[in-house]
Design an enzyme around this catalytic site. Structure first.
Site, PDB file in Angstrom:
ATOM      1  N   MET A   1       0.627  -1.294   0.203  1.00 43.26           N
ATOM      2  CA  MET A   1      -0.050   0.138  -0.301  1.00 43.26           C
ATOM      3  C   MET A   1       1.162   1.422  -0.024  1.00 43.26           C
ATOM      4  O   MET A   1       1.898   1.519   0.510  1.00 43.26           O
ATOM      5  CB  MET A   1      -1.190   0.329   1.116  1.00 43.26           C
ATOM      6  CG  MET A   1      -2.115  -0.859   0.994  1.00 43.26           C
ATOM      7  SD  MET A   1      -2.930  -0.883   2.842  1.00 43.26           S
ATOM      8  CE  MET A   1      -3.734   0.667   2.158  1.00 43.26           C
TER       9      MET A   1
ATOM     10  N   GLU B   1      -6.773  -2.553  -7.841  1.00 44.73           N
ATOM     11  CA  GLU B   1      -6.834  -3.524  -6.714  1.00 44.73           C
ATOM     12  C   GLU B   1      -7.324  -4.954  -7.465  1.00 44.73           C
ATOM     13  O   GLU B   1      -8.156  -5.601  -6.655  1.00 44.73           O
ATOM     14  CB  GLU B   1      -8.108  -2.525  -5.713  1.00 44.73           C
ATOM     15  CG  GLU B   1      -7.324  -1.446  -5.497  1.00 44.73           C
ATOM     16  CD  GLU B   1      -6.339  -1.371  -4.392  1.00 44.73           C
ATOM     17  OE1 GLU B   1      -5.907  -2.505  -4.224  1.00 44.73           O
ATOM     18  OE2 GLU B   1      -5.885  -0.267  -4.127  1.00 44.73           O
TER      19      GLU B   1
ATOM     20  N   CYS C   1       9.184   3.388   3.781  1.00 47.90           N
ATOM     21  CA  CYS C   1       9.260   2.514   5.649  1.00 47.90           C
ATOM     22  C   CYS C   1       8.503   3.903   6.050  1.00 47.90           C
ATOM     23  O   CYS C   1       9.514   4.943   6.113  1.00 47.90           O
ATOM     24  CB  CYS C   1      10.172   2.140   5.429  1.00 47.90           C
ATOM     25  SG  CYS C   1       9.871   0.994   7.306  1.00 47.90           S
TER      26      CYS C   1
HETATM   27  P1  ADP Z   1      -0.951   2.691  -4.333  1.00 48.08           P
HETATM   28  O1  ADP Z   1      -2.042   2.555  -4.884  1.00 48.08           O
HETATM   29  O2  ADP Z   1       0.056   1.978  -3.982  1.00 48.08           O
HETATM   30  O3  ADP Z   1      -1.869   1.971  -2.507  1.00 48.08           O
HETATM   31  P2  ADP Z   1      -1.837   4.953  -4.400  1.00 48.08           P
HETATM   32  O4  ADP Z   1      -1.024   6.149  -6.072  1.00 48.08           O
HETATM   33  O5  ADP Z   1      -2.958   5.523  -4.120  1.00 48.08           O
HETATM   34  O6  ADP Z   1      -0.644   4.615  -3.789  1.00 48.08           O
HETATM   35  O7  ADP Z   1      -1.303   6.543  -3.725  1.00 48.08           O
HETATM   36  C1  ADP Z   1       0.444   7.186  -3.241  1.00 48.08           C
HETATM   37  C2  ADP Z   1       1.146   8.308  -2.299  1.00 48.08           C
HETATM   38  O8  ADP Z   1       0.767   7.833  -1.154  1.00 48.08           O
HETATM   39  C3  ADP Z   1       1.986   8.619  -2.733  1.00 48.08           C
HETATM   40  O9  ADP Z   1       2.153   9.891  -4.421  1.00 48.08           O
HETATM   41  C4  ADP Z   1       1.975   9.700  -1.622  1.00 48.08           C
HETATM   42  O10 ADP Z   1       1.295  10.809  -1.485  1.00 48.08           O
HETATM   43  C5  ADP Z   1       1.525   8.856  -0.523  1.00 48.08           C
HETATM   44  N1  ADP Z   1       1.614   8.160   0.477  1.00 48.08           N
HETATM   45  C6  ADP Z   1       1.322   8.663   1.669  1.00 48.08           C
HETATM   46  N2  ADP Z   1       1.775   7.587   3.074  1.00 48.08           N
HETATM   47  C7  ADP Z   1       3.462   7.246   1.758  1.00 48.08           C
HETATM   48  C8  ADP Z   1       4.947   6.698   2.095  1.00 48.08           C
HETATM   49  N3  ADP Z   1       4.669   5.663   3.056  1.00 48.08           N
HETATM   50  N4  ADP Z   1       5.140   5.707   1.633  1.00 48.08           N
HETATM   51  C9  ADP Z   1       5.083   6.181  -0.290  1.00 48.08           C
HETATM   52  N5  ADP Z   1       3.600   7.458  -0.614  1.00 48.08           N
HETATM   53  C10 ADP Z   1       2.553   7.125   0.852  1.00 48.08           C
HETATM   54 MG    MG Z   2      -4.408   2.062  -4.875  1.00 41.21          MG
END
Ligand code: ADP
Ligand code: MG
Length: 194
Positions: free
Chosen positions: A14, A89, A144
């Site tokens: 995530m 997802e 992390c």
């Molecule tokens: P995913 O679909 O992989 O869950 P998203 O594309 O929805 O990820 O979101 C990525 C965004 O999450 C990043 O651009 C950043 O703004 C935010 N974010 C929040 N916490 C973190 C973290 N610990 N590491 C990286 N990004 C983070």
């Molecule tokens: Mg996502």
């Protein structure tokens, strides 16, 4: 139907920008004037049901589905066959691997974003199956939350055993962790080879 379709998958924990990368690829397809159909699991109720949404707030319209069969049914009802099928997802959609592989083998470009391993360190079977047919796989890293290194695993803050491997949640429930700070990465665990 295209002569040279691709099957791209963004995998990682995530917050590793999987959805952001999917949306960015969709933006390119738009400029290429491709017909795109976007799907997301109905199980994922974190944001708007009719949109794919990244943690940073970027969006694209999407149809919600429960199963892979729902994807085929929705496509059959579209007036024109899409050039591209995108799924966010994907691990939450039973039979999605079989359906996406079938679409790819029928000449449709496929793009998916998905967690690959549960918070407990268990690979998602649908994802394992889809990677076998993928032409492009990008392993995405988050940061992390403990030390700032690349995070490839998802830590669940509150373990509630009744909820199983898939419990939908955001930053209140999950955070990305590196090798050193994820409990499921335990080098002392016994290896089972049978
Ligand atoms: P995913 O679909 O992989 O869950 P998203 O594309 O929805 O990820 O979101 C990525 C965004 O999450 C990043 O651009 C950043 O703004 C935010 N974010 C929040 N916490 C973190 C973290 N610990 N590491 C990286 N990004 C983070
Ligand atoms: Mg996502």
């Amino acid at each position: 139907m295209q002569g040279n379709p691709t099957f791209s998958v963004y995998v990682g924990p995530m917050f590793s920008s999987k959805t952001t990368k999917l949306l960015s690829a969709l933006e390119r397809f738009k400029y290429q004037r491709k017909r795109v159909a976007v799907f997301k699991p109905s199980l994922d109720d974190r944001y708007d049901p009719s949109e794919v949404v990244s943690h940073s707030g970027w969006t694209a319209p999407a149809l919600t589905v429960k199963t892979g069969a729902d994807i085929l049914e929705a496509l059959a009802q579209m007036p024109d066959e899409p050039d591209v099928v995108a799924v966010d997802e994907a691990f939450m959609i039973p039979n999605v691997a079989e359906v996406l592989t079938w679409l790819y083998r029928n000449g449709i470009t496929v793009i998916a974003s998905t967690l690959d391993i549960s918070y407990a360190g268990k690979p998602f079977h649908e994802v394992e199956k889809m990677l076998a047919w993928a032409t492009h796989i990008e392993k995405c890293a988050a940061v992390c939350t403990i030390c700032g290194r690349d995070a490839f695993y998802t830590h669940k803050k509150l373990i509630d055993d009744d909820r199983g491997e898939i419990q939908v949640g955001g930053a209140e429930l999950y955070e990305p962790r590196c090798f050193q700070h994820h409990l499921a990465v335990d080098k002392r665990e016994k290896i089972h080879t049978e």
